[in-house]
Design a protein around this motif. Structure first.
Motif, PDB file in Angstrom:
ATOM      1  N   UNK A 245      73.039-115.365 -54.046  1.00 16.80           N
ATOM      2  CA  UNK A 245      71.657-115.388 -54.529  1.00 16.80           C
ATOM      3  C   UNK A 245      71.633-115.604 -56.040  1.00 16.80           C
ATOM      4  N   UNK A 246      70.695-116.411 -56.493  1.00 16.41           N
ATOM      5  CA  UNK A 246      70.579-116.667 -57.927  1.00 16.41           C
ATOM      6  C   UNK A 246      69.927-115.478 -58.622  1.00 16.41           C
ATOM      7  N   UNK A 247      70.032-115.445 -59.934  1.00 16.95           N
ATOM      8  CA  UNK A 247      69.412-114.378 -60.729  1.00 16.95           C
ATOM      9  C   UNK A 247      67.895-114.367 -60.481  1.00 16.95           C
ATOM     10  N   UNK A 248      67.291-115.537 -60.417  1.00 13.09           N
ATOM     11  CA  UNK A 248      65.850-115.646 -60.170  1.00 13.09           C
ATOM     12  C   UNK A 248      65.489-115.084 -58.798  1.00 13.09           C
ATOM     13  N   UNK A 249      66.284-115.422 -57.777  1.00  3.86           N
ATOM     14  CA  UNK A 249      66.024-114.920 -56.415  1.00  3.86           C
ATOM     15  C   UNK A 249      66.161-113.404 -56.363  1.00  3.86           C
ATOM     16  N   UNK A 250      67.158-112.880 -57.072  1.00  5.50           N
ATOM     17  CA  UNK A 250      67.357-111.432 -57.113  1.00  5.50           C
ATOM     18  C   UNK A 250      66.178-110.731 -57.783  1.00  5.50           C
ATOM     19  N   UNK A 251      65.721-111.290 -58.895  1.00  5.10           N
ATOM     20  CA  UNK A 251      64.588-110.689 -59.611  1.00  5.10           C
ATOM     21  C   UNK A 251      63.317-110.702 -58.757  1.00  5.10           C
ATOM     22  N   UNK A 252      63.087-111.815 -58.099  1.00  2.24           N
ATOM     23  CA  UNK A 252      61.902-111.961 -57.247  1.00  2.24           C
ATOM     24  C   UNK A 252      61.936-110.948 -56.102  1.00  2.24           C
ATOM     25  N   UNK A 253      63.114-110.781 -55.494  1.00  2.00           N
ATOM     26  CA  UNK A 253      63.269-109.818 -54.404  1.00  2.00           C
ATOM     27  C   UNK A 253      63.065-108.396 -54.906  1.00  2.00           C
ATOM     28  N   UNK A 254      63.634-108.093 -56.067  1.00  2.00           N
ATOM     29  CA  UNK A 254      63.508-106.747 -56.636  1.00  2.00           C
ATOM     30  C   UNK A 254      62.044-106.387 -56.875  1.00  2.00           C
ATOM     31  N   UNK A 255      61.288-107.294 -57.468  1.00  2.00           N
ATOM     32  CA  UNK A 255      59.880-107.016 -57.784  1.00  2.00           C
ATOM     33  C   UNK A 255      59.057-106.807 -56.508  1.00  2.00           C
ATOM     34  N   UNK A 256      59.304-107.638 -55.493  1.00  2.00           N
ATOM     35  CA  UNK A 256      58.539-107.532 -54.242  1.00  2.00           C
ATOM     36  C   UNK A 256      58.859-106.227 -53.510  1.00  2.00           C
ATOM     37  N   UNK A 257      60.143-105.891 -53.432  1.00  2.00           N
ATOM     38  CA  UNK A 257      60.559-104.655 -52.767  1.00  2.00           C
ATOM     39  C   UNK A 257      60.005-103.449 -53.514  1.00  2.00           C
TER      40      UNK A 257
ATOM     41  N   UNK B 295      56.945 -98.383 -53.843  1.00  2.00           N
ATOM     42  CA  UNK B 295      56.130 -97.422 -54.613  1.00  2.00           C
ATOM     43  C   UNK B 295      54.739 -97.227 -54.015  1.00  2.00           C
ATOM     44  N   UNK B 296      54.319 -98.158 -53.161  1.00  2.00           N
ATOM     45  CA  UNK B 296      53.028 -98.016 -52.496  1.00  2.00           C
ATOM     46  C   UNK B 296      53.086 -97.185 -51.225  1.00  2.00           C
TER      47      UNK B 296
ATOM     48  N   UNK C 165      68.260-105.037 -56.107  1.00  2.00           N
ATOM     49  CA  UNK C 165      68.361-104.220 -57.313  1.00  2.00           C
ATOM     50  C   UNK C 165      67.443-103.004 -57.228  1.00  2.00           C
ATOM     51  N   UNK C 166      67.948-101.874 -57.697  1.00  2.00           N
ATOM     52  CA  UNK C 166      67.167-100.628 -57.676  1.00  2.00           C
ATOM     53  C   UNK C 166      66.639-100.256 -59.065  1.00  2.00           C
ATOM     54  N   UNK C 167      66.820-101.106 -60.044  1.00  2.00           N
ATOM     55  CA  UNK C 167      66.474-100.771 -61.431  1.00  2.00           C
ATOM     56  C   UNK C 167      65.002-100.365 -61.594  1.00  2.00           C
ATOM     57  N   UNK C 168      64.089-101.166 -61.081  1.00  2.00           N
ATOM     58  CA  UNK C 168      62.664-100.873 -61.240  1.00  2.00           C
ATOM     59  C   UNK C 168      62.276 -99.571 -60.544  1.00  2.00           C
ATOM     60  N   UNK C 169      62.838 -99.325 -59.381  1.00  2.00           N
ATOM     61  CA  UNK C 169      62.528 -98.096 -58.651  1.00  2.00           C
ATOM     62  C   UNK C 169      63.023 -96.879 -59.425  1.00  2.00           C
ATOM     63  N   UNK C 170      64.246 -96.956 -59.942  1.00  2.00           N
ATOM     64  CA  UNK C 170      64.811 -95.834 -60.692  1.00  2.00           C
ATOM     65  C   UNK C 170      63.973 -95.533 -61.933  1.00  2.00           C
TER      66      UNK C 170
ATOM     67  N   UNK D 139      65.120 -95.019 -40.946  1.00  2.00           N
ATOM     68  CA  UNK D 139      63.741 -94.713 -40.568  1.00  2.00           C
ATOM     69  C   UNK D 139      62.824 -95.887 -40.914  1.00  2.00           C
ATOM     70  N   UNK D 140      63.235 -96.665 -41.926  1.00  2.00           N
ATOM     71  CA  UNK D 140      62.447 -97.826 -42.350  1.00  2.00           C
ATOM     72  C   UNK D 140      63.350 -98.760 -43.145  1.00  2.00           C
ATOM     73  N   UNK D 141      62.942-100.005 -43.226  1.00  2.00           N
ATOM     74  CA  UNK D 141      63.637-100.970 -44.089  1.00  2.00           C
ATOM     75  C   UNK D 141      62.582-101.735 -44.877  1.00  2.00           C
ATOM     76  N   UNK D 142      62.902-102.025 -46.120  1.00  2.00           N
ATOM     77  CA  UNK D 142      61.974-102.763 -46.974  1.00  2.00           C
ATOM     78  C   UNK D 142      62.613-104.074 -47.393  1.00  2.00           C
ATOM     79  N   UNK D 143      61.940-105.165 -47.089  1.00  2.00           N
ATOM     80  CA  UNK D 143      62.359-106.501 -47.525  1.00  2.00           C
ATOM     81  C   UNK D 143      61.302-107.009 -48.510  1.00  2.00           C
ATOM     82  N   UNK D 144      61.571-108.107 -49.187  1.00  2.00           N
ATOM     83  CA  UNK D 144      60.528-108.671 -50.059  1.00  2.00           C
ATOM     84  C   UNK D 144      59.236-109.002 -49.316  1.00  2.00           C
ATOM     85  N   UNK D 145      59.329-109.280 -48.026  1.00  2.00           N
ATOM     86  CA  UNK D 145      58.129-109.645 -47.251  1.00  2.00           C
ATOM     87  C   UNK D 145      57.323-108.435 -46.790  1.00  2.00           C
ATOM     88  N   UNK D 146      58.017-107.361 -46.373  1.00  2.00           N
ATOM     89  CA  UNK D 146      57.281-106.235 -45.803  1.00  2.00           C
ATOM     90  C   UNK D 146      58.129-104.972 -45.702  1.00  2.00           C
ATOM     91  N   UNK D 147      57.414-103.874 -45.463  1.00  2.00           N
ATOM     92  CA  UNK D 147      58.035-102.580 -45.192  1.00  2.00           C
ATOM     93  C   UNK D 147      57.890-102.328 -43.703  1.00  2.00           C
TER      94      UNK D 147
END
Length: 196
Positions: A15-27, A32-33, A54-59, A177-185
């Motif tokens: 995965x590219x850096x851009x793809x990783x960032x996009x996935x991180x933001x969506x997840x 958090x919701x 990436x877990x950076x934003x969540x942390x 119990x659950x999985x979170x992808x960029x598309x959905x929880x």
């Protein structure tokens, strides 16, 4: 299973850096919701090291909300994970050491997984009933199997890691119990342990 794990790990690393960032933001937005995140005070989470989401934003958000953040450390005697509470400063200054397996771990004495409210797990693959495929070491499975109380288990995955076919669930496998992808929880109804 071995071939599938190898392919998924390879796809994750590519995965590219851009793809990783996009996935991180969506997840991040999905997590958090969620009610489980909002109601959790003690959060166990991983430091990404092998192409996982990436877990950076969540942390950082956990610290902002004054939640307690715990990172895993391998206990070599029992081959299980202990959970070490970290501070915002420790995280920002990257005060960790590199384990021989390649991931970074916190310094300090850890606690059992039982005291966590929410456990956010990395994964290599996951099917649509919550069976989790890890890196193959079995650390999370052993840790959860021996816990007196199991926290809520939330896996983070890239879209391609959510698999269309069922994985064979072994008796020792600990489901999500659950999985979170960029598309959905996605929430699972936890199924009985089965070797089929």
């Amino acid at each position: 299973m071995k071939q599938l794990r190898t392919q998924l790990k390879k796809s994750r690393r590519q995965l590219s850096y851009f793809e990783q960032q996009k996935a991180e933001r969506a997840v991040f937005q999905h997590v958090i919701g969620s009610a489980i995140f909002k109601n959790s005070k003690k959060v166990g989470i991983y430091l990404h090291a092998f192409g996982e989401v990436s877990t950076r934003l969540i942390i950082l958000y956990c610290f902002k909300l004054k939640k307690e953040v715990y990172l895993p450390r391998i206990c070599p005697i029992k081959q299980q994970l202990l959970w070490v509470k970290i501070t915002n400063q420790q995280y920002l200054k990257k005060q960790f050491y590199k384990h021989p397996l390649g991931m970074y771990e916190p310094f300090g004495r850890g606690q059992l997984v039982s005291h966590l409210d929410l456990l956010i797990l990395p994964l290599v693959g996951c099917d649509f009933v919550g069976t989790r495929m890890g890196m193959g070491g079995g650390y999370y499975d052993r840790t959860l199997a021996n816990a007196s109380y199991s926290p809520y288990r939330l896996g983070l995955a890239h879209n391609f890691q959510l698999l269309p076919s069922l994985l064979k669930r072994q008796t020792w496998d600990q489901p999500l119990d659950a999985v979170c992808t960029p598309k959905k929880l996605i929430f699972f109804k936890r199924l009985p342990q089965s070797s089929t």
